[in-house]
Design a protein around this motif. Sequence first.
Motif, short mmCIF file in Angstrom:
data_model
loop_
_atom_site.label_atom_id
_atom_site.label_comp_id
_atom_site.label_asym_id
_atom_site.label_seq_id
_atom_site.Cartn_x
_atom_site.Cartn_y
_atom_site.Cartn_z
N MET A 1 64.82 30.03 18.59
CA MET A 1 65.35 29.60 17.53
C MET A 1 65.16 28.16 17.27
O MET A 1 65.18 27.50 15.82
N HIS A 2 65.00 27.44 18.25
CA HIS A 2 65.01 25.86 18.29
C HIS A 2 63.48 25.64 17.45
O HIS A 2 63.22 24.69 16.92
N GLU A 3 62.64 26.75 17.38
CA GLU A 3 61.43 26.59 16.63
C GLU A 3 61.61 26.17 15.09
O GLU A 3 60.89 25.66 14.39
N LEU A 4 62.68 26.71 14.58
CA LEU A 4 63.01 26.33 13.04
C LEU A 4 63.21 25.04 12.78
O LEU A 4 62.63 24.36 11.88
N SER A 5 64.02 24.33 13.69
CA SER A 5 64.37 22.75 13.42
C SER A 5 63.05 22.06 13.89
O SER A 5 62.94 20.93 13.15
N ILE A 6 62.26 22.56 14.75
CA ILE A 6 60.88 21.81 15.02
C ILE A 6 59.94 21.87 13.92
O ILE A 6 59.16 21.08 13.53
N VAL B 1 49.77 19.95 18.62
CA VAL B 1 49.60 20.18 19.91
C VAL B 1 50.77 20.78 20.80
O VAL B 1 51.93 20.04 20.38
N ILE B 2 50.89 21.71 21.30
CA ILE B 2 51.99 22.25 22.04
C ILE B 2 51.46 22.28 23.62
O ILE B 2 50.63 23.44 23.78
N GLY B 3 52.30 21.90 24.46
CA GLY B 3 52.09 21.84 25.88
C GLY B 3 52.68 23.48 26.42
O GLY B 3 53.82 23.85 25.59
N ASP B 4 52.17 24.07 27.38
CA ASP B 4 52.48 25.34 27.79
C ASP B 4 54.16 25.19 28.38
O ASP B 4 54.94 26.11 28.64
N LEU B 5 54.63 23.96 28.70
CA LEU B 5 55.68 23.86 29.31
C LEU B 5 56.88 23.79 28.26
O LEU B 5 58.21 23.63 28.72
N THR B 6 56.54 23.60 27.16
CA THR B 6 57.56 23.24 26.22
C THR B 6 58.39 24.53 25.79
O THR B 6 59.37 24.34 25.41
N LEU C 1 57.83 26.48 23.68
CA LEU C 1 57.47 26.68 22.20
C LEU C 1 56.57 28.10 21.63
O LEU C 1 55.83 28.00 22.45
N ILE C 2 56.95 28.88 21.04
CA ILE C 2 56.36 29.97 20.80
C ILE C 2 55.17 29.97 19.43
O ILE C 2 56.01 29.59 18.38
N PRO C 3 53.89 29.62 19.49
CA PRO C 3 53.25 29.31 18.25
C PRO C 3 53.37 30.26 17.12
O PRO C 3 53.63 29.74 16.01
N GLU C 4 53.67 31.30 17.38
CA GLU C 4 53.83 32.42 16.25
C GLU C 4 55.15 32.42 15.55
O GLU C 4 55.31 32.29 14.38
N SER C 5 56.19 31.88 16.35
CA SER C 5 57.53 31.58 15.65
C SER C 5 57.07 30.29 14.61
O SER C 5 57.87 30.26 13.66
N ILE C 6 56.50 29.34 15.41
CA ILE C 6 56.25 28.16 14.42
C ILE C 6 55.48 28.38 13.26
O ILE C 6 55.93 28.03 12.04
N GLN C 7 54.64 29.21 13.54
CA GLN C 7 53.98 29.73 12.05
C GLN C 7 54.79 30.54 11.28
O GLN C 7 54.53 30.33 9.88
N TYR C 8 55.52 31.47 11.57
CA TYR C 8 56.60 32.12 10.93
C TYR C 8 57.41 31.37 9.96
O TYR C 8 57.56 31.40 8.87
#
Length: 113
Positions: free
Chosen positions: A1-6, A32-37, A39-46
Motif C-alpha cells: 500500500m505504500h506504493e500509493l503514497s510514493i 528507476v526502482i532498485g530490487d531491494l526497495t 516496490l511493485i512496479p505493477e502497483s505503481i502503474q495501477y
Amino acid sequence: MHELSITESIIKICSEEACKNKASKVKSIKIVIGDLTGLIPESIQYYFDIASKETRVEGAKLIIEKMPIKIECRNCKAVTPIKRGIFACPKCNSDDISMISGNEFYVDSMEVD
C-alpha cells in the motif's frame, strides 16, 4: 500500500517540474526502482493511472526501469549481481561486501509538451 503514497509523490514532483518549466502536459516519466526497495512496479502503474487523473501527468507513459542488486566484495574485489536475500560474494563466498546498486528509487527523466 505504500506504493500509493510514493506514486502520489511522483505525480506531485513531475507536475511541479512541468509547471516550473511552463509545460502544459507530461508525455512520459521514467523512474528507476532498485530490487531491494520492495516496490511493485505493477502497483505503481495501477495507482498512477488512477491518481494522475486531472493533473498535468494524466495519460503520461510511465517507464519503469528496475535496477538489479549488485555488490562489491571487499575480499576479492569482484563486482557482481546477486539475488535478493543472498548477501555473500558469489565468487569467494565472503560476506564482507558493499552494495553498489539495488536501493535506488528516483524520477530519472520526463518528456513534456
